[in-house]
Design a protein around this motif. Structure first.
Motif, PDB file in Angstrom:
ATOM      1  N   ILE A  97       0.835  -1.198   0.000  1.00  0.00           N
ATOM      2  CA  ILE A  97       0.000   0.000   0.000  1.00  0.00           C
ATOM      3  C   ILE A  97       0.872   1.251   0.000  1.00  0.00           C
ATOM      4  N   ARG A  98       1.921   1.240   0.787  1.00  0.00           N
ATOM      5  CA  ARG A  98       2.767   2.425   0.939  1.00  0.00           C
ATOM      6  C   ARG A  98       3.596   2.757  -0.308  1.00  0.00           C
ATOM      7  N   ARG A  99       3.729   1.825  -1.234  1.00  0.00           N
ATOM      8  CA  ARG A  99       4.516   2.134  -2.423  1.00  0.00           C
ATOM      9  C   ARG A  99       3.731   2.943  -3.456  1.00  0.00           C
ATOM     10  N   TYR A 100       2.408   3.019  -3.315  1.00  0.00           N
ATOM     11  CA  TYR A 100       1.592   3.825  -4.219  1.00  0.00           C
ATOM     12  C   TYR A 100       1.591   5.277  -3.751  1.00  0.00           C
ATOM     13  N   PRO A 101       1.866   6.231  -4.637  1.00  0.00           N
ATOM     14  CA  PRO A 101       1.883   7.649  -4.236  1.00  0.00           C
ATOM     15  C   PRO A 101       0.574   8.109  -3.589  1.00  0.00           C
ATOM     16  N   LEU A 102      -0.567   7.608  -4.060  1.00  0.00           N
ATOM     17  CA  LEU A 102      -1.857   8.049  -3.519  1.00  0.00           C
ATOM     18  C   LEU A 102      -2.148   7.497  -2.129  1.00  0.00           C
ATOM     19  N   THR A 103      -1.417   6.467  -1.700  1.00  0.00           N
ATOM     20  CA  THR A 103      -1.713   5.847  -0.405  1.00  0.00           C
ATOM     21  C   THR A 103      -0.538   5.856   0.564  1.00  0.00           C
ATOM     22  N   GLN A 104       0.541   6.515   0.211  1.00  0.00           N
ATOM     23  CA  GLN A 104       1.728   6.513   1.067  1.00  0.00           C
ATOM     24  C   GLN A 104       1.455   7.041   2.463  1.00  0.00           C
ATOM     25  N   ALA A 105       0.641   8.074   2.582  1.00  0.00           N
ATOM     26  CA  ALA A 105       0.394   8.692   3.891  1.00  0.00           C
ATOM     27  C   ALA A 105      -1.039   8.470   4.385  1.00  0.00           C
ATOM     28  N   THR A 106      -1.792   7.615   3.727  1.00  0.00           N
ATOM     29  CA  THR A 106      -3.184   7.364   4.104  1.00  0.00           C
ATOM     30  C   THR A 106      -3.247   6.504   5.364  1.00  0.00           C
ATOM     31  N   PRO A 107      -4.069   6.905   6.342  1.00  0.00           N
ATOM     32  CA  PRO A 107      -4.176   6.090   7.556  1.00  0.00           C
ATOM     33  C   PRO A 107      -4.783   4.716   7.261  1.00  0.00           C
ATOM     34  N   ILE A 108      -4.222   3.698   7.921  1.00  0.00           N
ATOM     35  CA  ILE A 108      -4.686   2.315   7.749  1.00  0.00           C
ATOM     36  C   ILE A 108      -5.294   1.826   9.051  1.00  0.00           C
ATOM     37  N   LEU A 109      -6.476   1.229   8.936  1.00  0.00           N
ATOM     38  CA  LEU A 109      -7.138   0.557  10.061  1.00  0.00           C
ATOM     39  C   LEU A 109      -7.237  -0.922   9.728  1.00  0.00           C
ATOM     40  N   LEU A 110      -7.060  -1.764  10.732  1.00  0.00           N
ATOM     41  CA  LEU A 110      -7.218  -3.206  10.563  1.00  0.00           C
ATOM     42  C   LEU A 110      -8.593  -3.630  11.055  1.00  0.00           C
ATOM     43  N   LEU A 111      -9.185  -4.559  10.355  1.00  0.00           N
ATOM     44  CA  LEU A 111     -10.418  -5.208  10.783  1.00  0.00           C
ATOM     45  C   LEU A 111     -10.056  -6.685  10.911  1.00  0.00           C
ATOM     46  N   ILE A 112      -9.800  -7.132  12.161  1.00  0.00           N
ATOM     47  CA  ILE A 112      -9.234  -8.472  12.368  1.00  0.00           C
ATOM     48  C   ILE A 112      -9.840  -9.175  13.578  1.00  0.00           C
ATOM     49  N   ASP A 113      -9.711 -10.497  13.567  1.00  0.00           N
ATOM     50  CA  ASP A 113     -10.177 -11.327  14.678  1.00  0.00           C
ATOM     51  C   ASP A 113      -9.303 -11.160  15.907  1.00  0.00           C
ATOM     52  N   THR A 114      -8.050 -10.847  15.711  1.00  0.00           N
ATOM     53  CA  THR A 114      -7.073 -10.887  16.792  1.00  0.00           C
ATOM     54  C   THR A 114      -6.648  -9.508  17.281  1.00  0.00           C
ATOM     55  N   ALA A 115      -7.529  -8.531  17.208  1.00  0.00           N
ATOM     56  CA  ALA A 115      -7.166  -7.156  17.597  1.00  0.00           C
ATOM     57  C   ALA A 115      -6.747  -7.072  19.062  1.00  0.00           C
ATOM     58  N   HIS A 116      -7.258  -7.954  19.900  1.00  0.00           N
ATOM     59  CA  HIS A 116      -6.973  -7.866  21.333  1.00  0.00           C
ATOM     60  C   HIS A 116      -5.513  -8.125  21.694  1.00  0.00           C
ATOM     61  N   TRP A 117      -4.762  -8.849  20.860  1.00  0.00           N
ATOM     62  CA  TRP A 117      -3.375  -9.140  21.222  1.00  0.00           C
ATOM     63  C   TRP A 117      -2.369  -8.179  20.606  1.00  0.00           C
ATOM     64  N   MET A 118      -2.805  -7.282  19.731  1.00  0.00           N
ATOM     65  CA  MET A 118      -1.881  -6.309  19.146  1.00  0.00           C
ATOM     66  C   MET A 118      -1.800  -5.079  20.033  1.00  0.00           C
ATOM     67  N   THR A 119      -0.608  -4.659  20.341  1.00  0.00           N
ATOM     68  CA  THR A 119      -0.441  -3.462  21.154  1.00  0.00           C
ATOM     69  C   THR A 119      -0.421  -2.231  20.252  1.00  0.00           C
ATOM     70  N   LEU A 120      -0.650  -1.087  20.855  1.00  0.00           N
ATOM     71  CA  LEU A 120      -0.600   0.166  20.117  1.00  0.00           C
ATOM     72  C   LEU A 120       0.781   0.372  19.507  1.00  0.00           C
ATOM     73  N   GLN A 121       1.832   0.016  20.245  1.00  0.00           N
ATOM     74  CA  GLN A 121       3.199   0.154  19.733  1.00  0.00           C
ATOM     75  C   GLN A 121       3.438  -0.726  18.511  1.00  0.00           C
ATOM     76  N   GLN A 122       2.904  -1.952  18.527  1.00  0.00           N
ATOM     77  CA  GLN A 122       3.056  -2.843  17.382  1.00  0.00           C
ATOM     78  C   GLN A 122       2.373  -2.253  16.149  1.00  0.00           C
ATOM     79  N   MET A 123       1.177  -1.731  16.344  1.00  0.00           N
ATOM     80  CA  MET A 123       0.454  -1.149  15.214  1.00  0.00           C
ATOM     81  C   MET A 123       1.150   0.101  14.699  1.00  0.00           C
ATOM     82  N   GLU A 124       1.575   0.979  15.599  1.00  0.00           N
ATOM     83  CA  GLU A 124       2.248   2.210  15.191  1.00  0.00           C
ATOM     84  C   GLU A 124       3.540   1.917  14.441  1.00  0.00           C
TER      85      GLU A 124
END
Length: 154
Positions: A97-124
């Motif tokens: 996603i980041r290699r496309y000029p139109l999406t390099q700085a676009t915020p990404i949100l995940l929609l996942i089953d395992t959101a509870h085990w990811m920390t904010l630091q891991q996502m950032e």
């Protein structure tokens, strides 16, 4: 080869004159073709929030983005495992996603089953703004996305 389904032709052609100024363009990236979840997300975001949706399904190594204008946000619907989730996101999706000029700085949100085990630091560290756990409430999905991105409620 990746394939894509266009929910709103204005999002693809860039015809913003026909859409409202408050409309948002959301790129929905599906790890694999899942028509049911894609339809639920599309209906929720288009009809409840008035956002335009461009949907892309990841079916091979390469992600092809059919965009002519910068999306306001990217919602990545993923099936991640606890063991390989973060490296999968980083290698196969975020970097592509980041290699496309139109999406390099676009915020990404995940929609996942395992959101509870990811920390904010891991996502950032991956450039991901937040995660929404499945199953999600379809009625409140636009509000949750707005909250995570700091947008006014739809």
């Amino acid at each position: 080869m990746a394939f894509w389904k266009l929910h709103n032709i204005r999002a693809f052609t860039g015809d913003v004159a026909a859409s409202s100024l408050s409309s948002r363009l959301i790129l929905l990236v599906n790890e694999r073709a899942d028509a049911d979840i894609e339809q639920i997300i599309g209906v929720c975001l288009e009809h409840l929030a008035g956002w335009q949706i461009v949907s892309v399904s990841q079916t091979a190594q390469e992600l092809v983005l059919p965009l002519q204008q910068k999306p306001d946000a990217i919602l990545f619907n993923a099936q991640l495992s606890r063991q390989y989730g973060l490296s999968f996101v980083q290698k196969r999706i975020v970097q592509q996603i980041r290699r496309y000029p139109l999406t390099q700085a676009t915020p990404i949100l995940l929609l996942i089953d395992t959101a509870h085990w990811m920390t904010l630091q891991q996502m950032e560290s991956l450039g991901i703004v937040g995660a929404i756990a499945k199953p999600f409430n379809p009625v409140t999905l636009p509000e949750k996305i707005s909250e995570l991105l700091g947008w006014d409620k739809p």
